[in-house]
Motif scaffolding. Structure first.
Motif, PDB file in Angstrom:
ATOM      1  N   ALA A 198       6.442  43.152 -27.798  1.00 17.04           N
ATOM      2  CA  ALA A 198       6.220  43.421 -29.218  1.00 17.04           C
ATOM      3  C   ALA A 198       5.985  44.914 -29.459  1.00 17.04           C
ATOM      4  O   ALA A 198       6.423  45.466 -30.474  1.00 17.04           O
ATOM      5  CB  ALA A 198       5.030  42.604 -29.731  1.00 17.04           C
ATOM      6  N   LEU A 199       5.300  45.558 -28.523  1.00 17.33           N
ATOM      7  CA  LEU A 199       5.098  47.004 -28.633  1.00 17.33           C
ATOM      8  C   LEU A 199       6.431  47.739 -28.545  1.00 17.33           C
ATOM      9  O   LEU A 199       6.691  48.667 -29.322  1.00 17.33           O
ATOM     10  CB  LEU A 199       4.159  47.487 -27.525  1.00 17.33           C
ATOM     11  N   MET A 200       7.285  47.320 -27.626  1.00 12.13           N
ATOM     12  CA  MET A 200       8.599  47.953 -27.495  1.00 12.13           C
ATOM     13  C   MET A 200       9.425  47.728 -28.752  1.00 12.13           C
ATOM     14  O   MET A 200      10.190  48.617 -29.175  1.00 12.13           O
ATOM     15  CB  MET A 200       9.324  47.410 -26.267  1.00 12.13           C
ATOM     16  N   ALA A 201       9.276  46.556 -29.377  1.00 13.55           N
ATOM     17  CA  ALA A 201       9.973  46.294 -30.643  1.00 13.55           C
ATOM     18  C   ALA A 201       9.450  47.205 -31.743  1.00 13.55           C
ATOM     19  O   ALA A 201      10.212  47.677 -32.592  1.00 13.55           O
ATOM     20  CB  ALA A 201       9.805  44.827 -31.033  1.00 13.55           C
ATOM     21  N   LEU A 202       8.143  47.468 -31.718  1.00 14.02           N
ATOM     22  CA  LEU A 202       7.554  48.398 -32.679  1.00 14.02           C
ATOM     23  C   LEU A 202       8.178  49.778 -32.524  1.00 14.02           C
ATOM     24  O   LEU A 202       8.531  50.428 -33.517  1.00 14.02           O
ATOM     25  CB  LEU A 202       6.042  48.472 -32.476  1.00 14.02           C
TER      26      LEU A 202
END
Length: 364
Positions: A198-202
């Motif tokens: 999810a952080l990488m998607a952010l």
């Protein structure tokens, strides 16, 4: 470039992915050069707003320098005058300096093992930078275990931890987790490993000019999952501060032996396995570093590394730990009582190789 460093750009962010999983992303000279080249390219590119360094594996961000390489080259050059060693450490230290003064947000995802040289590429010094830990984080500056000292800027960031925590970590080489890293000021936020996608998607989708705040906002919901005030370092803080004061390793070990606490007895048992000489050198390094700039610390440590290989302690330490794996290093001297002040000070005296190298002088 290096086959073990993958770079890409997405959403105005430069991504550096370390991809040498079998070696826990231990740094080779080619990897150091590849990371440096990317950072230099992106530094002056107005389209790049931030840099993220992470790993292709959950096991480690980076376990440090390639110590087997150090052994092979060190044994081939018993006087410590190897051009390969000179290249590696000079360029690694130049990279550490570049990271500390990088003009854009530098975000390190410290998932898994982060030790030695891994700390050197993760402990960025600017306010806009973010150091992320997870429940898998295993952080340490364990160099005294192989007859070295906490280098790559370790003198700087360990000496700036609260109280005597840096002294404890430097002399013992102990491994700490996420809560301890946050308590010691060696990390900024905690994010569970399950939330890394999810952080990488952010990173890929969010539009912001303040990545530090964006990451802190993302991490806020997970803050209740970890309590730095209940970490091992926090729990033993008073004891650490009382035991690790002063400028004498023998005095510290005597205080540890005199204490009846389990923590003290475990710590002194650990320290008795470390190099007596390099523990003493480390303590001197940390005391000097407390009043030095990061640039001056790196310059000092670069000199100290040369002395370590000329002395040969690090070659013996790697032999015992990695090559023969007998865990019976023949330290020289063998006991703290045999370490003299002159021996320690010798590691801080100027020493230069017999040939010129373009990166000898780190930028100020």
């Amino acid at each position: 470039m290096s086959e073990h460093v993958i770079t890409s750009v997405n959403n105005h962010i430069g991504f550096i992915t370390l991809d040498r999983p079998k070696a826990l992303n231990s740094l080779s000279l080619e990897m150091v050069r590849a990371i440096t080249a990317s950072l230099l390219q992106w530094r002056d590119d107005a389209q790049i707003r931030a840099v993220v360094i992470h790993s292709s594996s959950e096991k480690a961000l980076c376990a440090g320098g390639d110590i087997r390489f150090f052994y092979d080259v060190g044994t081939a050059s018993p006087k410590g005058d190897s051009a390969l060693l000179e290249d590696f450490f000079t360029e690694e230290y130049a990279l550490n300096h570049l990271i500390h003064f990088y003009p854009k947000p530098y975000i390190a995802i410290m998932n898994g093992v982060v030790m030695g040289g891994g700390m050197g590429i993760a402990q960025a010094g600017q306010d806009a930078c973010v150091r992320i830990v997870t429940e898998r984080t295993k952080m340490a500056m364990p160099e005294v275990n192989i007859g070295l000292f906490p280098d790559v800027g370790g003198g700087y960031f360990l000496s700036h931890t609260p109280g005597q925590i840096g002294t404890y970590l430097g002399l013992s080489g102990e491994i700490i987790g996420a809560a301890d890293a946050l308590y010691a000021g060696l990390a900024d936020v905690f994010i569970p490993t399950t939330e890394i996608p999810a952080l990488m998607a952010l990173f890929s989708n969010h539009d912001t000019t303040d990545w530090r705040q964006a990451i802190h906002n993302f991490a806020a919901p997970f803050a209740t999952q970890i309590d730095p005030t209940q970490s091992k370092l926090a729990t033993h803080r008073t004891e650490i501060d009382a035991l690790f004061i002063g400028d004498s390793v023998p005095a510290i070990t005597e205080r540890l032996k005199a204490s009846d606490s389990t923590f003290a007895q475990t710590t002194v048992a650990t320290m008795e396995k470390r190099s007596p000489l390099l523990m003493s050198v480390t303590l001197e390094q940390l005391r000097r570093s407390a009043n030095m700039t990061v640039s001056d610390c790196l310059r000092m440590e670069r000199t100290m590394v040369r002395h370590c290989f000329k002395h040969g302690e690090v070659v013996e330490g790697v032999r015992a730990l990695v090559v023969d794996k007998d865990n019976q290093p023949q330290w020289s001297p063998a006991h703290l009582s045999e370490v003299t002040r002159d021996m320690v000070l010798g590691f801080f005296s100027p020493v230069w190789p017999d040939y010129a190298h373009p990166l000898h002088a780190l930028a100020g």
